[in-house]
Write an enzyme that holds these catalytic residues in place. Structure first.
Site, mmCIF file in Angstrom:
data_model
loop_
_atom_site.group_PDB
_atom_site.id
_atom_site.type_symbol
_atom_site.label_atom_id
_atom_site.label_comp_id
_atom_site.label_asym_id
_atom_site.label_seq_id
_atom_site.Cartn_x
_atom_site.Cartn_y
_atom_site.Cartn_z
ATOM 1 N N LYS A 71 54.395 25.767 49.510
ATOM 2 C CA LYS A 71 55.515 24.973 50.041
ATOM 3 C C LYS A 71 56.501 24.866 48.879
ATOM 4 O O LYS A 71 56.335 24.053 47.968
ATOM 5 C CB LYS A 71 55.015 23.591 50.472
ATOM 6 C CG LYS A 71 55.828 22.926 51.579
ATOM 7 C CD LYS A 71 57.283 22.739 51.256
ATOM 8 C CE LYS A 71 57.523 21.509 50.402
ATOM 9 N NZ LYS A 71 58.955 21.397 49.976
ATOM 10 N N GLU A 108 51.095 19.309 37.477
ATOM 11 C CA GLU A 108 52.017 19.466 36.352
ATOM 12 C C GLU A 108 53.209 18.570 36.641
ATOM 13 O O GLU A 108 54.002 18.854 37.545
ATOM 14 C CB GLU A 108 52.456 20.933 36.223
ATOM 15 C CG GLU A 108 51.312 21.888 35.919
ATOM 16 C CD GLU A 108 50.749 21.697 34.521
ATOM 17 O OE1 GLU A 108 51.504 21.348 33.597
ATOM 18 O OE2 GLU A 108 49.530 21.879 34.356
ATOM 19 N N CYS A 151 60.918 20.072 32.718
ATOM 20 C CA CYS A 151 59.904 19.035 32.521
ATOM 21 C C CYS A 151 59.687 18.790 31.042
ATOM 22 O O CYS A 151 59.345 17.693 30.631
ATOM 23 C CB CYS A 151 58.607 19.460 33.183
ATOM 24 S SG CYS A 151 58.090 21.111 32.707
ATOM 25 N N GLU A 165 62.141 9.365 32.909
ATOM 26 C CA GLU A 165 62.620 10.754 32.928
ATOM 27 C C GLU A 165 63.963 10.804 33.652
ATOM 28 O O GLU A 165 64.056 10.409 34.819
ATOM 29 C CB GLU A 165 61.598 11.633 33.649
ATOM 30 C CG GLU A 165 61.983 13.108 33.613
ATOM 31 C CD GLU A 165 61.004 13.988 34.386
ATOM 32 O OE1 GLU A 165 60.641 13.634 35.531
ATOM 33 O OE2 GLU A 165 60.609 15.044 33.853
HETATM 34 P P1 NAD Z 1 59.458 16.436 43.523
HETATM 35 O O1 NAD Z 1 58.184 15.729 43.199
HETATM 36 O O2 NAD Z 1 60.520 15.690 44.207
HETATM 37 O O3 NAD Z 1 59.162 17.707 44.455
HETATM 38 C C1 NAD Z 1 58.269 18.725 44.070
HETATM 39 C C2 NAD Z 1 57.733 19.374 45.332
HETATM 40 O O4 NAD Z 1 56.966 18.416 46.050
HETATM 41 C C3 NAD Z 1 58.811 19.867 46.291
HETATM 42 O O5 NAD Z 1 58.388 21.070 46.900
HETATM 43 C C4 NAD Z 1 58.868 18.742 47.312
HETATM 44 O O6 NAD Z 1 59.353 19.154 48.562
HETATM 45 C C5 NAD Z 1 57.414 18.351 47.390
HETATM 46 N N1 NAD Z 1 57.180 16.994 47.889
HETATM 47 C C6 NAD Z 1 57.993 15.909 47.789
HETATM 48 N N2 NAD Z 1 57.431 14.849 48.421
HETATM 49 C C7 NAD Z 1 56.241 15.270 48.892
HETATM 50 C C8 NAD Z 1 55.194 14.644 49.634
HETATM 51 N N3 NAD Z 1 55.277 13.371 50.033
HETATM 52 N N4 NAD Z 1 54.098 15.365 49.947
HETATM 53 C C9 NAD Z 1 53.989 16.647 49.555
HETATM 54 N N5 NAD Z 1 54.961 17.313 48.892
HETATM 55 C C10 NAD Z 1 56.071 16.627 48.554
HETATM 56 O O7 NAD Z 1 59.975 17.072 42.172
HETATM 57 P P2 NAD Z 1 61.308 17.942 41.947
HETATM 58 O O8 NAD Z 1 62.481 17.038 41.929
HETATM 59 O O9 NAD Z 1 61.325 19.103 42.872
HETATM 60 O O10 NAD Z 1 61.057 18.496 40.475
HETATM 61 C C11 NAD Z 1 61.392 17.807 39.325
HETATM 62 C C12 NAD Z 1 60.156 17.174 38.720
HETATM 63 O O11 NAD Z 1 59.186 18.178 38.445
HETATM 64 C C13 NAD Z 1 60.433 16.517 37.383
HETATM 65 O O12 NAD Z 1 59.744 15.293 37.315
HETATM 66 C C14 NAD Z 1 59.843 17.503 36.373
HETATM 67 O O13 NAD Z 1 59.474 16.937 35.151
HETATM 68 C C15 NAD Z 1 58.685 18.043 37.133
HETATM 69 N N6 NAD Z 1 58.292 19.350 36.603
HETATM 70 C C16 NAD Z 1 57.120 19.445 35.909
HETATM 71 C C17 NAD Z 1 56.742 20.650 35.346
HETATM 72 C C18 NAD Z 1 55.472 20.786 34.552
HETATM 73 O O14 NAD Z 1 55.035 21.898 34.333
HETATM 74 N N7 NAD Z 1 54.875 19.698 34.107
HETATM 75 C C19 NAD Z 1 57.571 21.765 35.510
HETATM 76 C C20 NAD Z 1 58.763 21.626 36.224
HETATM 77 C C21 NAD Z 1 59.103 20.413 36.782
#
Ligand code: NAD
Length: 493
Positions: A176, A251, A285, A384
């Site tokens: 997804k 992650e 991240c 963040e």
């Molecule tokens: P997000 O948590 O909003 O979304 C990530 C994914 O989860 C998307 O595909 C989203 O549609 C899905 N999602 C959202 N709500 C959900 C739910 N209730 N159930 C299941 N899936 C759901 O994050 P984002 O804004 O897309 O990404 C940014 C974040 O990701 C930042 O916090 C960043 O630090 C983190 N990030 C971490 C790493 C790492 O390796 N640690 C790498 C890149 C980004």
């Protein structure tokens, strides 16, 4: 007529059960790019069912490890052949610089080749027990259907970090992708089909997190959830997974310190600070969003960073001269604006930048911003922001900076700038983060494991260890003795 993308399920395009699609927009100029399927429970069920059947099928379950490796290698080759198209597509979708996405695409096949090479090296061991008649050995088996839920900031790289080990180990996957960046993940699945992965091994359901994402995490036939995204969503997913006793690799977010000692090469350190927080508009991240500079070089460092920040060329990410593109979507911009205002209301000073982006495009631009007069009690230091905002703070001693750097809920990465070898090792040990960079920042390789400490995650990505995230260990006991069985009421061993 704009392009319309359906889900990719069981080796073919699959229209959403609801019939609904939604738009993807270019964040640099707000132009409509394409429409993508709005997935829900029924689409997820279809994809998980296809993945479960593929997992049990002869075509996949009986495929040799070497053949699985070959398929991953072939997929890597196809990524290379299509790298330019994929890089452009990602840049249009999330606003990251085209040259950054080209770089990511150039190294993406290496992730597939690395795990292709590991596919036939997943092995157990023979265990000695005290009964010499017993042959006890372990074997690593795939889990089943893996759900991969990924963010928008580096869509293909972060998805491949999950898929490559999962597929090498013999799992099937349902992805997804982020609702903001679906297109390249769909193309990836199409290329996996072209490479020869059997139907149903790689599936993609697009859509929103609370709909498609939620349905996927709740599906009873998922054996594991591998998630990259925010800590808030990760915590929700972890709760659901633990209620069903399935594993997770998470992650999550970060608030990484970048620490510059008085014995550092300050010019290189300033470049490291810029790379840490302004590359990718701070939307990584591992962003080095908390900068700690030793008091004796604080002014020099601040001057160098802010001077370079003010000369950063903002604009169209597709233009080779651009150094900073837009934020990925409207809410991202609003979030960054909100935090800088909040910071100022809590006492921070905008040393340079602030919301004064002078760009001839209507997109979500925000200028690289340096905040001073900040401390560990402020929201801009604790939370963040995920944007181009650096909080710069002075420190006096090593003990003090270790305390300040570790005083955070996160533990993803940390940077240390020093010419003192002993200090480099000491700091690497003392800092609570899964990745430590000394005299460099934002370096990554498929060979090097990474994991978030504290609220930055659970489980390992990249490196040999990440294969274990996608396998379960079985212990097999074989009695080689033909002697009569003795007392059945005592434990054997
Ligand atoms: P997000 O948590 O909003 O979304 C990530 C994914 O989860 C998307 O595909 C989203 O549609 C899905 N999602 C959202 N709500 C959900 C739910 N209730 N159930 C299941 N899936 C759901 O994050 P984002 O804004 O897309 O990404 C940014 C974040 O990701 C930042 O916090 C960043 O630090 C983190 N990030 C971490 C790493 C790492 O390796 N640690 C790498 C890149 C980004």
């Amino acid at each position: 007529m704009s392009q319309k993308y359906s889900h990719f399920i069981n080796g073919t395009w699959s229209e959403p059960a609801s019939g609904e699609y939604f738009a993807s927009t270019n964040p640099a100029n707000l132009e409509h790019l394409y429409d993508v399927a709005r997935g829900g429970e029924r689409d997820v069920h279809k994809a998980v069912t296809a993945a479960r059947e593929a997992f049990r099928s002869n075509a996949w379950a009986n495929m040799s490890q070497t053949k699985r490796g070959k398929l991953l290698r072939k997929l890597g080759d196809l990524i290379t052949e299509n790298a330019e198209e994929l890089a452009r597509s990602e840049s249009l979708d999330n606003g990251k610089l085209l040259r950054e996405m080209r770089g990511q695409l150039a190294s993406l096949p290496d992730y597939l080749y690395y795990y292709a090479g590991l596919a036939d090296k997943i092995q157990g061991s023979q265990i000695p027990t005290n009964d010499l008649a017993i042959l006890n050995y372990t074997q690593r088996e795939p889990l089943g259907v893996v759900a991969a839920i990924t963010p928008w900031n580096s869509p293909l790289t972060l998805t491949t970090s999950k898929l490559a080990p999962a597929l090498a180990a013999g799992n099937t996957v349902v992805i997804k992708p982020s609702e903001y960046t679906s297109r390249t993940i769909l193309r990836f699945a199409e290329l996996a089909s072209e490479a020869g992965f059997p139907d149903g091994v790689v599936n993609v359901v697009t859509g929103y997190g609370h709909e498609a994402g939620n349905a996927l995490t709740e599906h009873r036939d998922i054996a594991k959830i591998s998630f990259t995204g925010s800590t808030t969503t990760g915590a929700m997913i972890a709760q659901k997974a633990s209620a069903r006793f399935i594993g997770t690799t998470l992650e999550l977010g970060g608030k990484s310190p970048n620490i510059i000692f008085d014995d550092a090469n300050v010019s290189n350190a300033a470049m490291g600070v810029i790379a840490g927080i302004f590359a990718a508009a701070g939307q990584t991240c591992i962003a080095g969003s908390r900068v700690f500079a030793h008091r004796s070089i604080y002014d020099e460092l601040l001057e160098r960073v802010s001077e370079r920040a003010q000369s950063i060329k903002m604009g169209d990410p597709m233009d080779d001269a651009t150094e900073l593109g837009p934020l990925a979507f409207d809410k991202q911009l609003e979030k960054v604006q909100h935090y800088v205002k909040l910071g100022v209301s809590e006492g921070a000073t905008i040393y340079s930048g602030g919301d004064d982006a002078d760009v001839d495009l209507p997109g979500y631009f925000y200028s690289p911003t340096v905040l001073t007069d900040v401390n560990n009690d402020m929201s801009v230091v604790r939370e963040e922001i995920f944007g181009p905002v650096a909080a710069v703070m002075p420190f006096d001693t090593e003990d003090e900076v270790v305390g300040l750097a570790n005083d955070t809920e996160y533990g993803l990465a940390a940077g240390v700038w020093t010419q003192n070898l002993a200090r480099a090792h000491r700091m690497s040990r003392r800092l609570e983060a899964g990745t430590i960079w000394v005299n460099t920042y934002r370096a990554m390789s498929p060979m090097s494991p990474r994991q978030g400490f504290k609220n930055s995650g659970v489980g390992i990505e990249h490196g040999l260890e990440s294969i274990n995230e996608y396998t379960k260990l079985k212990s097999v006991w074989i009695n080689t003795s033909e002697a009569e069985v003795g007392d059945p009421f005592v434990m054997r061993g």
